[in-house]
Design an enzyme around this catalytic site. Structure first.
Site, short mmCIF file in Angstrom:
data_model
loop_
_atom_site.label_atom_id
_atom_site.label_comp_id
_atom_site.label_asym_id
_atom_site.label_seq_id
_atom_site.Cartn_x
_atom_site.Cartn_y
_atom_site.Cartn_z
N HIS A 179 -52.47 -11.84 -3.07
CA HIS A 179 -51.90 -12.10 -1.64
C HIS A 179 -52.10 -10.66 -0.91
O HIS A 179 -52.37 -9.60 -1.54
CB HIS A 179 -50.40 -12.23 -1.78
CG HIS A 179 -49.64 -11.36 -2.39
ND1 HIS A 179 -49.76 -10.74 -3.64
CD2 HIS A 179 -48.68 -10.37 -1.84
CE1 HIS A 179 -48.91 -10.00 -4.10
NE2 HIS A 179 -48.23 -9.48 -3.03
N ASP A 224 -49.48 -8.29 1.83
CA ASP A 224 -48.13 -8.15 1.94
C ASP A 224 -47.94 -8.43 3.41
O ASP A 224 -48.42 -8.05 4.41
CB ASP A 224 -47.43 -6.91 1.36
CG ASP A 224 -47.48 -6.53 0.09
OD1 ASP A 224 -47.48 -7.30 -0.83
OD2 ASP A 224 -47.78 -5.11 -0.40
N HIS A 233 -53.85 -8.13 -3.60
CA HIS A 233 -53.49 -7.66 -4.95
C HIS A 233 -52.54 -8.68 -5.71
O HIS A 233 -52.12 -9.72 -5.14
CB HIS A 233 -52.45 -6.28 -4.90
CG HIS A 233 -51.23 -6.41 -4.10
ND1 HIS A 233 -51.17 -6.58 -2.72
CD2 HIS A 233 -49.95 -6.62 -4.27
CE1 HIS A 233 -50.05 -6.74 -2.20
NE2 HIS A 233 -49.31 -6.57 -3.56
N ARG A 242 -41.44 0.66 -4.32
CA ARG A 242 -42.34 0.49 -3.11
C ARG A 242 -41.96 0.93 -1.77
O ARG A 242 -40.82 0.56 -1.63
CB ARG A 242 -42.95 -0.99 -3.16
CG ARG A 242 -44.08 -1.31 -2.19
CD ARG A 242 -44.33 -2.67 -2.05
NE ARG A 242 -43.64 -3.10 -0.90
CZ ARG A 242 -43.59 -4.15 -0.49
NH1 ARG A 242 -44.26 -5.36 -1.23
NH2 ARG A 242 -42.91 -4.76 0.48
#
Length: 292
Positions: free
Chosen positions: A117, A119, A267, A282
């Site tokens: 996917h 983000d 990723h 993150r």
């Protein structure tokens, strides 16, 4: 490999190496990713270091920085070099609105990012990129790798006829899909994003074309019937997942930070370490609306 694909790979792998004066850049593969050394991200970068990091980012799309002892504020400062920070959706009231905890334990029944996917592509302006700082790796130091795939190359390895066909299409990206796929309903306070983006976009900094669809968020291709759309999307997803030439693999160590370009990279956070714990933070950077 078809001749057009060989030409694309040769064109990318025969480019002269960029000179770097303030850091070392060691490619992970000839086509994606690099390990960067010579920088302490706990310190402010000099103008020359910042310039070279940004050039390496455009060249390699995924940058790996090992042995980084940084606070959340230092983490945000580094991410902020690339643009305004992207707020966390559904952040808790007592948490930092720009820091997302990434954690899996023996009690987890699902983990974030376990599948190919990019983000937040359902957003009107998906993020430019993300910086993930992992501080706890699975016991024994094995498992928990993250795989990345080059969407420039994913597009360029398609046949000329397929590229021409895809160039004129758009796709609907729906932020509710990850929730419904897990058998859940988005919380009422979540303003679910739903936007239409080109199937093939251009990188805003380099102008290079790339493939911009992904399984968790892409609902369907607007110009096709549902059956046609499903068949085409499944072909593209299989191409992304099953073409090793597109991929690099990052093996995390404690205190590793990875920066990736969400505009041209997908990723997959591999969940192969259950029931062990993996933890990190993150910080993402604001992006712009994808353009054909």
């Amino acid at each position: 490999m078809e001749e057009y694909a060989l030409q694309a790979v040769e064109r990318l792998t025969t480019r002269p190496a960029e000179p770097y004066d303030t850091l070392s850049v060691d490619p992970i593969t000839p086509l994606l990713g690099a390990e960067v050394s010579g920088l302490d991200l706990a310190r402010e970068l000099t103008p020359q270091q910042e310039k070279e990091v940004k050039q390496a980012f455009l060249n390699h799309h995924v940058l790996v920085f090992h042995d980084q002892d940084i606070t959340a504020e230092q983490h945000k400062r580094f991410a902020g070099l690339f643009g305004p920070l992207h707020p966390v959706a559904l952040a808790a009231e007592d948490s930092d609105p720009y820091v997302l905890e990434i954690k899996a334990t023996g009690e987890s029944r699902m983990v974030a990012g376990n599948g190919w996917h990019a983000d937040g592509t359902a957003d009107a302006e998906p993020s430019l990129g993300s910086t993930l700082h992992i501080t706890t790796v699975p016991a024994g130091g094995s498992g928990g790798d993250t795989m990345f795939a080059n969407m420039h190359l994913a597009y360029e390895l398609l046949s000329p006829a397929m590229r021409t066909f895809l160039d004129g299409l758009t796709a609907i990206h729906d932020g509710a899909l990850p929730w419904t796929a897990a058998g859940r309903t988005p919380p009422p306070e979540y303003d679910v994003p739903r936007n239409e983006h080109p199937v093939v976009t251009r990188h805003p900094d380099t102008g290079r074309k790339l493939l911009f669809v992904n399984a968790p968020y892409t609902s369907h291709i607007a110009q096709l019937s549902r059956a046609e759309s499903d068949a085409l999307l499944q072909l593209l997803y299989a191409h992304i997942a099953r073409t090793p030439l597109l991929h690099c693999r990052v093996r995390w160590q404690p205190r590793t930070l990875v920066l990736w370009d969400n505009r041209c990279v997908q990723h997959h956070a591999v969940w192969d370490y259950f029931p062990h714990t993996r933890y990190g933070r993150r910080v993402a950077v604001e992006g712009t609306r994808p353009q054909a």
